[in-house]
Scaffold this active site. Structure first.
Site, short mmCIF file in Angstrom:
data_model
loop_
_atom_site.label_atom_id
_atom_site.label_comp_id
_atom_site.label_asym_id
_atom_site.label_seq_id
_atom_site.Cartn_x
_atom_site.Cartn_y
_atom_site.Cartn_z
N ASP A 16 0.95 -1.33 -0.05
CA ASP A 16 -0.08 0.10 -0.01
C ASP A 16 1.00 1.22 0.05
OD1 ASP A 16 -1.73 2.15 0.48
OD2 ASP A 16 -3.03 0.75 1.97
N CYS A 69 -8.97 15.79 -16.56
CA CYS A 69 -10.06 16.25 -15.55
C CYS A 69 -9.68 17.61 -14.88
CB CYS A 69 -10.59 15.27 -14.52
SG CYS A 69 -11.34 13.84 -15.23
N TYR A 94 -11.76 14.30 -8.14
CA TYR A 94 -10.56 13.74 -8.83
C TYR A 94 -9.80 14.78 -9.53
CZ TYR A 94 -8.62 10.67 -12.27
OH TYR A 94 -7.74 9.99 -13.26
N LYS A 99 -5.67 15.85 -8.67
CA LYS A 99 -4.75 15.68 -9.93
C LYS A 99 -3.85 17.18 -10.14
CE LYS A 99 -4.93 11.64 -11.59
NZ LYS A 99 -3.93 10.43 -11.49
N GLU A 108 -15.27 0.99 -14.31
CA GLU A 108 -14.83 0.90 -15.79
C GLU A 108 -15.27 2.30 -16.44
OE1 GLU A 108 -17.23 -0.62 -14.32
OE2 GLU A 108 -19.35 -0.83 -15.25
N LYS A 115 -21.96 -3.60 -22.66
CA LYS A 115 -23.23 -3.51 -22.95
C LYS A 115 -23.59 -4.15 -24.40
CE LYS A 115 -23.92 0.34 -19.87
NZ LYS A 115 -24.28 1.95 -19.94
N GLN A 129 -22.72 14.43 -25.26
CA GLN A 129 -21.64 14.78 -24.65
C GLN A 129 -20.43 14.46 -25.52
OE1 GLN A 129 -23.78 12.72 -23.52
NE2 GLN A 129 -23.05 11.30 -21.76
#
Ligand code: NAD
Length: 322
Positions: A50, A120, A149, A153, A191, A200, A218
């Protein structure tokens, strides 16, 4: 023999990077909470540990490495990072990993370390228009990422750059844009869109329906894993720090992405649009800086990567139901 440490070597990009470095003749140590899920690791040495624990970081870096790759993070696709339910873990865990790894590397006089940041980080207000998002590297400030998130970053990018400035470490930072390919998480909640859509489609009966989050208008771009590794290695071995986008500039809507997966499958399916976590309205990689600094940019058509990824996910789906 050249040596490399790959943190996050049990994950999608990290396990592919180990494979690539082995092909190049490196001696590689991997470290992760877990072994790779879909293939045996090719690392010469693999520590299960870890990286939030400073002792594990020191153990991982206890010998000399020519290159250190930091991919470890608590992360996932929209269903994991945009619901708000995992924000504390995402920020706490990934910040600790980066703080501890950087400190351990500084104490071992590691020269060069790569950090995997993300698209992001870009401000939400620059990505409201699906046809015209602005993801130029310099547009990141004034900062306003749309998720914690992204904030983590951005903080960690600054942390790496501060270690470079104050301690003479050489850091290389890439902002990845939706990396996909075989051997990535394809179910379970972490995912990302290409894998979720391929799953799918693979699970649907011909003539059936697949669910798409939102109206599917989008936009995003998706980069195949091999090109991500190529860009990363070129950056790490260049004299230039970054941060730089590593992504495709072939922007598609999510509906178009689904159409591609359907055409590869040969199935005739209809889309049912449902509510779901979405992220920004539009995003695309701006590749002007990488082309200027590295004389290279990704150019593989999206459909090629979708073909390989769909085939791999379809095989996983078949295995899971048999
Ligand atoms: P991944 O989730 O498959 O891999 C991350 C790995 O880090 C996992 O194997 C996980 O077990 C490991 N990890 C998490 N916490 C740990 C800890 N405390 N100690 C040790 N290991 C730990 O993700 P990925 O897609 O391979 O992404 C790799 C990096 O690239 C991440 O930093 C991610 O944020 C960044 N990134 C990825 C994408 C993408 O589209 N895949 C896009 C932008 C940025």
């Amino acid at each position: 023999m050249k040596t490399a440490l790959v943190c996050g070597a049990g994950g999608f990009i990290g396990s592919h990077m180990v494979h690539r470095l082995k092909e190049e003749g490196y001696w590689v140590r991997g470290v992760d909470l877990k072994s790779p899920e879909f293939s045996a690791t090719e690392a010469d040495d693999f520590i299960i540990g870890d990286l939030r624990d400073p002792y594990v970081c020191r153990q991982a870096i206890a010998q000399r490495f020519d290159e250190v790759y930091q991919f470890a993070a608590d992360m996932g696709g929209a269903g994991f990072v945009f619901t708000g339910e995992n924000d504390a873990d995402i920020m706490h865990n990934s910040v600790l990993i980066n703080l501890n790894m950087l400190d351990a590397c500084r104490k071992r006089n590691v020269k060069r370390i790569f950090y995997s940041s993300s698209a992001c980080v870009y401000p939400e207000q620059n990505q409201m228009a699906p046809d015209n998002p602005n993801c130029e590297e310099g547009s990141v400030y004034p900062a306003d990422p749309d998720s914690d998130y992204g904030w983590e970053k951005l903080f960690s990018e600054r942390l790496y750059l501060a270690f470079q400035r104050n301690y003479g470490m050489e850091v290389r930072i890439a902002r990845y844009h939706n990396i996909f390919g075989p051997l990535g998480t394809w179910d379970g909640g972490r995912e990302k869109a290409p894998a979720a859509i391929c799953r799918k489609v693979a699970m649907a009966e011909d003539g059936g329906k697949i669910e798409i989050w939102g109206d599917g208008k989008q936009t995003r771009s998706f980069l195949y894993i091999d090109e991500c590794l190529e860009g990363t290695l070129r950056l790490v071995r260049s004299d230039w720090t970054g941060p730089v986008n590593i992504g495709s500039d072939e922007m598609v809507t999510i509906n178009q992405l689904a159409d591609m997966a359907m055409s590869v499958s040969g199935k005739n399916l209809t889309k049912r649009h449902i509510e779901g976590p979405l992220g920004v309205r539009g995003r695309n990689s701006d590749n002007r800086l990488i082309e200027k600094k590295l004389g290279w940019k990704p150019d593989q058509p999206l459909i090629k990567g979708i073909e390989k990824t769909y085939q791999w996910i379809e095989a996983q789906v078949r295995k899971s139901v048999s």
